[in-house]
Design a protein around this motif. Structure first.
Motif, short mmCIF file in Angstrom:
data_model
loop_
_atom_site.label_atom_id
_atom_site.label_comp_id
_atom_site.label_asym_id
_atom_site.label_seq_id
_atom_site.Cartn_x
_atom_site.Cartn_y
_atom_site.Cartn_z
N ASN A 182 0.83 -1.20 0.00
CA ASN A 182 0.00 0.00 0.00
C ASN A 182 0.86 1.25 0.00
N TYR A 183 1.98 1.20 0.73
CA TYR A 183 2.90 2.34 0.72
C TYR A 183 3.49 2.54 -0.67
N ASN A 184 3.91 1.44 -1.29
CA ASN A 184 4.43 1.53 -2.66
C ASN A 184 3.42 2.21 -3.59
N LEU A 185 2.17 1.75 -3.49
CA LEU A 185 1.12 2.30 -4.34
C LEU A 185 0.88 3.77 -4.03
N THR A 186 0.91 4.13 -2.75
CA THR A 186 0.68 5.52 -2.35
C THR A 186 1.77 6.43 -2.90
N VAL A 187 3.02 5.98 -2.85
CA VAL A 187 4.13 6.79 -3.37
C VAL A 187 3.99 6.96 -4.88
N LEU A 188 3.71 5.88 -5.59
CA LEU A 188 3.55 5.98 -7.04
C LEU A 188 2.38 6.89 -7.41
N THR A 189 1.29 6.79 -6.66
CA THR A 189 0.14 7.65 -6.90
C THR A 189 0.50 9.11 -6.66
N ALA A 190 1.30 9.36 -5.62
CA ALA A 190 1.72 10.73 -5.33
C ALA A 190 2.52 11.31 -6.49
N ILE A 191 3.43 10.53 -7.02
CA ILE A 191 4.23 10.99 -8.16
C ILE A 191 3.33 11.26 -9.37
N GLU A 192 2.41 10.36 -9.61
CA GLU A 192 1.49 10.53 -10.74
C GLU A 192 0.68 11.82 -10.59
#
Length: 469
Positions: A376-386
């Motif tokens: 979930n953290y991985n996904l949150t970071v990638l979403t933040a960048i997007e």
């Protein structure tokens, strides 16, 4: 004011090589994220610092009314209030977990009357009756030799940090929503002004065509076209007024007040804030650490790691002490004499040797839950960048669109004046006037909407960056 396109790009590609790092202390392992790879152990990483609080990013718009609206919203909004109460609940859970460090002490007092059968040993026995008063104090205490209570308290403390990050997220989302709704209100009012101004001009043109028709200079077709142009414009006004009313109502809900309690200045004429806002983003780590959702996802890993630690400690024995002191006597007056006092002390070491593999299953479940939080953290970071990249791209494109549309508006205004002059001189058909007027209205509305879109993109960018640059 014009910003050259060369100033617009802002470096965000560095996000891929410098992202937040998370330490999972309870599991004695550190985690590192890198785009294109998974989280992996890295014992050289140090723990991350606490994220910064949400900043007053909206002040860059230099709009005192917007400042007031956000202040009122943060004080009254119900979503924010519920998020604050969840922090209080999490803090209470910490105190509840820490209470296990202390012994539990109780007192009791009572009177007992007991009759015993006399026929259990022989058929000739007589029943006996006893009665007595009693009183005492009891104490039980689990000594945290193996750190289970400490792990439970650590988990509760991490949960407080999650709740605090969620609260900051609620504040950030509220501020952005208030700002977006406020900008939408200003855009709708600006488009209403455009429609009102155009309808006045078109009414003047309609009067001209009617006069020319009565003098026999033009046909009835010109009057019909002028009527169509005029009424198509004024037909938009009720819809814009309805949108403005909806914006007022939305702001009232966001601010946690009734429509009548909105600040009176909300109804005053006000121009759109400047959409030219450009600043450095800072380092990628600082940007991503500021986002409340990233902080919450990070702290959720700590909670999951603490749960895993608690599950592992269930394999260890537990040491507890129970004791009681009291008095018992047949007569109330004898309760406090020496022979009536009683006591017991019972240190107990308990250790479950076999439980049908329940602890193994609980540990496996806790470990998988921690892996879920990591993902979930991985996904949150990638979403933040997007979200940052999308907001930057949209803002950059909108500024270019505004610059070019402004030139179209200037040209369309000139076309309106030229077509009308030629029509008055009998050198052009009225259709050219109608077309020029429609284009001018459309492009003016597009320019207003684009300015609002630029401001909305800025708001999205501030939100994506966790509350400002």
């Amino acid at each position: 004011m014009t910003i050259k396109s060369s100033l617009l790009p802002i470096a965000v590609a560095a996000f891929a090589s410098a992202l937040p790092q998370v330490a999972v202390a309870d599991d004695h392992a550190y985690l590192r994220h890198d785009l294109g790879t998974r989280w992996e152990a890295d014992t050289s990483v140090t723990a991350i610092t606490t994220a910064e609080p949400v900043q007053a990013w909206w002040r860059t718009f230099e709009d005192p009314l917007l400042d007031s609206l956000i202040t009122i919203g943060e004080a009254n909004n119900y979503d924010v209030s519920m998020a604050a109460r969840r922090i209080d609940m999490a803090r209470a859970a910490v105190r509840q977990a820490q209470s296990a460090y202390y012994p539990q002490i109780g007192i009791d007092a009572g009177w007992t009357r007991e009759r015993t059968s006399g026929r259990t040993a022989s058929r000739s026995g007589s029943a006996s009756t006893l009665s007595w008063f009693s009183g005492g104090a009891t104490m039980s205490w689990e000594i945290d030799v193996f750190g289970k209570i400490h792990a439970q308290a650590s988990k509760a403390k991490s949960a407080v940090k999650v709740s605090a990050a969620e609260y900051n997220g609620a504040i950030l989302a509220l501020d952005a929503e208030i700002a977006t709704t406020y900008i939408g209100l200003l855009v709708n009012r600006a488009q209403l002004d455009v429609a009102t101004e155009h309808s006045a001009n078109q009414k003047h043109i309609l009067d001209i065509t009617e006069t020319r028709y009565r003098t026999g200079l033009v046909s009835k077709l010109d009057v019909a076209q002028a009527n169509t142009l005029y009424y198509s414009t004024i037909a938009q006004i009720p819809l814009l007024e309805a949108s403005i009313e909806a914006d007022y109502n939305s702001l009232a809900v966001l601010l946690g007040v009734t429509r009548e309690e909105l600040p009176p200045s909300i109804y005053e004429a006000r121009a759109l804030p400047s959409h030219y806002q450009l600043a450095g983003l800072g380092t990628p780590l600082d940007v991503l650490r500021r986002r409340p959702d990233v902080v919450a996802a990070e702290k959720s890993i700590d909670v999951a790691a603490a749960e895993l630690g608690i599950a592992k400690k269930d394999y260890l024995p537990s040491l507890s002490i129970s004791a009681n002191v009291g008095t018992q006597a047949h007569a109330f007056g004898d309760l406090f004499t020496g022979p009536s006092f009683t006591y017991s002390v019972a240190p107990t070491l308990s250790w479950t040797l076999f439980d049908g593999f329940a602890r193994r299953a609980a540990t496996a479940s806790a470990r998988e839950n921690m892996q879920i939080e990591i993902e979930n953290y991985n996904l949150t970071v990638l979403t933040a960048i997007e979200e940052v990249r999308n907001a930057l791209a949209r803002y950059s494109a909108t500024l270019k669109y505004i610059e070019r549309t402004a030139k179209v508006v200037e040209s369309s205004e000139e076309a309106v004046n030229l077509s009308l002059d030629q029509y008055k001189q009998g050198l052009s058909d009225f259709y050219n006037v109608v077309e020029a007027q429609l284009n001018y209205l459309t492009y003016q509305n597009s320019l207003v909407a684009a300015r609002g879109e630029a401001l909305t993109s800025l708001i999205d960018l501030y939100k994506a960056l966790g509350g400002g640059f």
